[in-house]
Design a protein around this motif. Structure first.
Motif, PDB file in Angstrom:
ATOM      1  N   ASP A 167      48.301  57.604  41.637  1.00 24.69           N
ATOM      2  CA  ASP A 167      48.431  58.386  40.400  1.00 24.69           C
ATOM      3  C   ASP A 167      48.062  57.577  39.156  1.00 24.69           C
ATOM      4  O   ASP A 167      48.217  58.063  38.030  1.00 24.69           O
ATOM      5  CB  ASP A 167      49.851  58.925  40.267  1.00 24.69           C
ATOM      6  N   GLU A 168      47.614  56.336  39.352  1.00 23.36           N
ATOM      7  CA  GLU A 168      47.156  55.464  38.271  1.00 23.36           C
ATOM      8  C   GLU A 168      48.258  55.103  37.280  1.00 23.36           C
ATOM      9  O   GLU A 168      47.985  54.768  36.125  1.00 23.36           O
ATOM     10  CB  GLU A 168      45.951  56.082  37.540  1.00 23.36           C
ATOM     11  N   SER A 169      49.507  55.147  37.722  1.00 29.06           N
ATOM     12  CA  SER A 169      50.624  54.769  36.858  1.00 29.06           C
ATOM     13  C   SER A 169      51.023  53.309  37.033  1.00 29.06           C
ATOM     14  O   SER A 169      51.638  52.727  36.134  1.00 29.06           O
ATOM     15  CB  SER A 169      51.845  55.657  37.147  1.00 29.06           C
ATOM     16  N   TYR A 170      50.684  52.713  38.171  1.00 25.45           N
ATOM     17  CA  TYR A 170      51.113  51.355  38.489  1.00 25.45           C
ATOM     18  C   TYR A 170      49.927  50.536  38.993  1.00 25.45           C
ATOM     19  O   TYR A 170      48.937  51.073  39.501  1.00 25.45           O
ATOM     20  CB  TYR A 170      52.203  51.350  39.561  1.00 25.45           C
ATOM     21  N   ILE A 171      50.083  49.223  38.854  1.00 22.10           N
ATOM     22  CA  ILE A 171      49.105  48.277  39.378  1.00 22.10           C
ATOM     23  C   ILE A 171      49.879  47.203  40.132  1.00 22.10           C
ATOM     24  O   ILE A 171      50.816  46.610  39.582  1.00 22.10           O
ATOM     25  CB  ILE A 171      48.280  47.618  38.257  1.00 22.10           C
ATOM     26  N   VAL A 172      49.521  46.974  41.381  1.00 20.13           N
ATOM     27  CA  VAL A 172      50.090  45.861  42.126  1.00 20.13           C
ATOM     28  C   VAL A 172      49.053  44.735  42.124  1.00 20.13           C
ATOM     29  O   VAL A 172      47.859  44.972  42.324  1.00 20.13           O
ATOM     30  CB  VAL A 172      50.460  46.272  43.573  1.00 20.13           C
ATOM     31  N   TYR A 173      49.505  43.524  41.841  1.00 21.72           N
ATOM     32  CA  TYR A 173      48.568  42.400  41.765  1.00 21.72           C
ATOM     33  C   TYR A 173      49.192  41.151  42.371  1.00 21.72           C
ATOM     34  O   TYR A 173      50.405  41.078  42.627  1.00 21.72           O
ATOM     35  CB  TYR A 173      48.123  42.157  40.323  1.00 21.72           C
ATOM     36  N   VAL A 174      48.342  40.150  42.603  1.00 23.54           N
ATOM     37  CA  VAL A 174      48.735  38.879  43.214  1.00 23.54           C
ATOM     38  C   VAL A 174      48.730  37.816  42.124  1.00 23.54           C
ATOM     39  O   VAL A 174      47.781  37.735  41.329  1.00 23.54           O
ATOM     40  CB  VAL A 174      47.772  38.484  44.344  1.00 23.54           C
ATOM     41  N   ALA A 175      49.781  36.992  42.068  1.00 20.79           N
ATOM     42  CA  ALA A 175      49.861  35.951  41.045  1.00 20.79           C
ATOM     43  C   ALA A 175      50.425  34.679  41.652  1.00 20.79           C
ATOM     44  O   ALA A 175      51.169  34.703  42.643  1.00 20.79           O
ATOM     45  CB  ALA A 175      50.729  36.404  39.866  1.00 20.79           C
ATOM     46  N   GLU A 176      50.072  33.575  41.038  1.00 21.02           N
ATOM     47  CA  GLU A 176      50.529  32.272  41.513  1.00 21.02           C
ATOM     48  C   GLU A 176      52.025  32.090  41.228  1.00 21.02           C
ATOM     49  O   GLU A 176      52.512  32.459  40.158  1.00 21.02           O
ATOM     50  CB  GLU A 176      49.755  31.150  40.822  1.00 21.02           C
ATOM     51  N   ARG A 177      52.709  31.505  42.192  1.00 18.91           N
ATOM     52  CA  ARG A 177      54.104  31.125  41.973  1.00 18.91           C
ATOM     53  C   ARG A 177      54.146  29.790  41.245  1.00 18.91           C
ATOM     54  O   ARG A 177      53.458  28.836  41.628  1.00 18.91           O
ATOM     55  CB  ARG A 177      54.844  31.018  43.304  1.00 18.91           C
ATOM     56  N   LEU A 178      54.943  29.722  40.207  1.00 15.84           N
ATOM     57  CA  LEU A 178      55.045  28.483  39.446  1.00 15.84           C
ATOM     58  C   LEU A 178      55.804  27.427  40.242  1.00 15.84           C
ATOM     59  O   LEU A 178      56.783  27.736  40.932  1.00 15.84           O
ATOM     60  CB  LEU A 178      55.756  28.732  38.120  1.00 15.84           C
ATOM     61  N   PRO A 179      55.375  26.176  40.169  1.00 18.81           N
ATOM     62  CA  PRO A 179      56.106  25.109  40.863  1.00 18.81           C
ATOM     63  C   PRO A 179      57.429  24.843  40.167  1.00 18.81           C
ATOM     64  O   PRO A 179      57.618  25.191  38.996  1.00 18.81           O
ATOM     65  CB  PRO A 179      55.159  23.913  40.748  1.00 18.81           C
ATOM     66  N   PRO A 180      58.371  24.222  40.868  1.00 22.73           N
ATOM     67  CA  PRO A 180      59.651  23.901  40.226  1.00 22.73           C
ATOM     68  C   PRO A 180      59.474  22.888  39.105  1.00 22.73           C
ATOM     69  O   PRO A 180      58.537  22.095  39.101  1.00 22.73           O
ATOM     70  CB  PRO A 180      60.480  23.330  41.383  1.00 22.73           C
ATOM     71  N   THR A 181      60.374  22.942  38.149  1.00 25.23           N
ATOM     72  CA  THR A 181      60.346  22.005  37.030  1.00 25.23           C
ATOM     73  C   THR A 181      60.923  20.667  37.461  1.00 25.23           C
ATOM     74  O   THR A 181      61.941  20.607  38.162  1.00 25.23           O
ATOM     75  CB  THR A 181      61.159  22.556  35.854  1.00 25.23           C
ATOM     76  N   THR A 182      60.268  19.571  37.074  1.00 23.07           N
ATOM     77  CA  THR A 182      60.733  18.232  37.447  1.00 23.07           C
ATOM     78  C   THR A 182      60.799  17.347  36.205  1.00 23.07           C
ATOM     79  O   THR A 182      60.165  17.628  35.185  1.00 23.07           O
ATOM     80  CB  THR A 182      59.781  17.586  38.478  1.00 23.07           C
TER      81      THR A 182
END
Length: 649
Positions: free
Chosen positions: A224-239
């Motif tokens: 219905d063109e109301s949503y978009i599913v996409y792939v994104a990088e997971r951020l690494p943990p903060t050190t």
């Protein structure tokens, strides 16, 4: 040649670098004479981990001269043809290369398609946008007079909705450094020509958005063109170092991300500050990818939490050492459900090391589905704040959680590329047996609407068929393809697929009922079909097909194949589509400033598909290759100079 190898194909294969270096210098010196200063300069920088992007300006000039075949002195080949003439011919050949992607036909019948062209001197590619009408076929020479639209280099993704009324654009944020691969993207949502909303991705929300049509997949619009599913990088943990103050993330209201404590002394610990990547062309990309859903109306986004390898940042330390890499998401045609591929990235026990992904399809993977009913309901509400994986109250309240994910292909070691049919059934690529080669034949399977009754449509083939249709003397070899097209259904009975067939790419029709595979032939397409490839670009709203025809010695052409030609009843092994209409022929585009090129499609090379018998086993089919020769060469002119591009592996 050295430059191309060092930055593109050598990738993670550093052990092969030393072996080919001196051979490469000999080859390139004989083809394109160079001065000794180049070799001396390169020796001083000889390091398998050296990155050409950090060369100084002097070496950049040397590198460009090498890539373009420029030399300090003229040279002649053995048959009296100057090396500069040979180099000009090679540039004319390279200018004919046409890489097409992101084809789409709107409800108004306007075809938009992107073309990627080479820019050797800057080590970049330029993206050009072409637009053609499909409802009214204009003479090709008229369309060729229209110049393409250069796309803004900051545009990383351009994804029209199925109707063409909406458009998602992913850009680098203004002011970001072009050399910084970790710059945060900015989303633009367009509707009917108006920019409705701009959404900057916040610092701790997620990394870059992935657009990888042949690998981890691309974003997908809901029906219905109301949503978009996409792939994104997971951020690494903060050190942080032991002697540094402890780092804490901002509040969720500010950055939209879940709060996690900084890891003391974890900068160089594998799985904490140091990540094992997928290698080669995925160097610099986060090895773990997540799925997000964006609501077009509210502009809100949220990470899909009911997936394999899900982590709870509130109770466990974030890590990049294990987990599952998610990608290739698609929507169910009628239900609030998505299907996607999950690759074992160390979290499922089948693959403890990430051994590479480019050209390597033999990585443990499976297809899963997740219900997203409640997630979509949360995104529709504009006056609430939702963090990147749901609010804390939603996490604690099981009533607001979607049902757990389902594993749909647990019996297959390799399964990928799910696509839903309009009936609610799902097709996908899989192989029931593991293989050790980089790539292999894949079978086409179908799962029933209730996620049961897996049925094989096109089986895995060990050898090409001895009967049936043939291309360059080779019978149908099985399916060799990266991903299934987003639209492959031709009515309720047939699928149209593109597959590698020997040394060429061809289109086939698959009967879902009889499971018969038939070759699609287009006699009206330009050029000699014995050495050309056919690729499926997209389907029009009327059910017609946009097909490209390519060869190594001429630019591609675009054709419109009527729906009736594909669905007609035919018992023959090859279906002849006689009514294909030419839309346009793409002109050549210069890849460098070395020499001007001819605007015509007449490239001074001829192409032939050759077959070499296998010496060790006569029962095996011959090995095919594509031979490209200059047209001025004849049998009496002696041997032809060979252009060699070595690679690791």
């Amino acid at each position: 040649l050295y430059y191309s190898m060092n930055t593109s194909t050598i990738g993670g294969c550093h052990s092969c670098f030393h072996r080919v270096l001196f051979l490469l210098v000999i080859i390139t010196t004989s083809l394109f004479p160079i001065n000794s200063a180049f070799v001396t300069a390169r020796r001083s920088h000889h390091n398998p981990h050296y990155n050409n992007r950090h060369l100084d300006s002097n070496n950049n000039n040397i590198r460009s001269r090498m890539a373009l075949g420029l030399s300090g002195r003229p040279g002649d080949s053995a048959d009296g043809v100057s090396s500069s003439e040979i180099t000009k011919e090679f540039h004319q050949l390279a200018s004919a290369a046409v890489d097409l992607s992101n084809a789409h036909v709107s409800e108004a019948g306007i075809l938009s398609i992107q073309r990627s062209v080479r820019d050797w001197e800057n080590d970049k590619r330029k993206s050009l946008l072409y637009q053609f009408p499909t409802t009214m076929i204009l003479p090709p020479e008229v369309l060729q007079q229209q110049h393409p639209i250069p796309l803004d280099p900051s545009i990383q993704i351009r994804l029209p909705s199925p109707s063409g009324k909406k458009l998602l654009i992913v850009k680098k944020q203004q002011g970001s450094n072009d050399n910084n691969d970790n710059t945060k993207p900015e989303l633009e949502l367009w509707e009917n020509g108006a920019l409705i909303r701009k959404i900057p991705i916040k610092e701790q929300q997620h990394g870059s958005i992935v657009h990888d049509p042949t690998g981890f997949g691309i974003a997908s619009w809901s029906p219905d063109e109301s949503y978009i599913v996409y792939v994104a990088e997971r951020l690494p943990p903060t050190t942080h170092a032991f002697w540094e103050p402890k780092k804490t993330s901002k509040t969720k209201e500010e950055d939209g991300a879940s709060s996690s404590s900084s890891i003391a002394g974890g900068q160089h610990i594998l799985g904490e500050g140091y990540m094992e990547e997928w290698g080669e062309q995925y160097v610099g990309q986060s090895p773990l990818l997540d799925l997000y859903i964006l609501h077009f109306g509210s502009g809100k986004m949220e990470r899909i939490a009911n997936v394999p390898g899900e982590r709870d940042d509130t109770t466990t330390k974030a890590t990049s050492g294990g987990g599952v890499t998610l990608g290739q998401p698609v929507w169910h045609p009628t239900l609030p459900k998505i299907a996607y591929t999950g690759w074992d990235a160390g979290g499922l026990g089948k693959m403890p090391k990430r051994l590479g992904m480019v050209y390597c399809r033999n990585r443990p993977s499976s297809i899963y589905s997740s219900d997203v009913t409640k997630l979509l309901q949360r995104l529709e509400v504009e006056d609430t704040t939702v963090d990147e994986a749901g609010s804390e109250s939603n996490k604690k309240n099981n009533k607001d959680k979607d049902a757990d994910y389902k594993s749909l292909t647990s019996t297959f070691p390799y399964a990928r590329s799910p696509q839903f049919l309009q009936t609610g059934e799902m097709i996908f690529l899989a192989n029931p047996k593991p293989f050790v080669s980089h790539d292999g034949c894949m079978g086409l399977y179908k799962i029933g609407e209730n996620d049961d009754d897996t049925d094989c449509i096109v089986p895995v083939m060990d050898l090409p068929a001895t009967d049936g249709p043939k291309v360059s003397g080779m019978g149908f070899p099985g399916l060799f393809m990266n991903q299934l097209p987003s639209k492959s259904s031709c009515g309720s009975k047939y699928l149209v697929l593109g597959t590698v067939w020997g040394s060429l790419s061809r289109l086939i029709r698959v009967d879902l009922e009889t499971k018969k595979v038939q070759l699609l032939d287009f006699p009206s397409l330009a050029g000699d079909s014995s050495s050309s490839s056919h690729s499926l670009q997209c389907q029009t709203p009327l059910g017609d097909w946009i097909v490209s025809e390519t060869a190594t010695n001429r630019p591609a052409s675009l054709w419109l194949v009527p729906h009736a030609d594909i669905v007609k009843e035919a018992k023959e092994e090859t279906i002849v589509c006689k009514n294909a209409k030419l839309l346009t022929k793409f002109p050549a585009i210069a890849a460098s400033s070395f020499s001007p090129i001819q605007a015509s499609s007449d490239i001074p090379f001829e192409v032939e598909v050759i077959s070499v018998p296998t010496e060790d086993d006569s029962s095996l089919p011959p090995i095919q290759a594509i031979l490209t020769l200059p047209k001025h060469k004849t049998a009496s002119s002696g041997k032809v100079g060979l252009i060699v591009i070595p690679h690791g592996g």
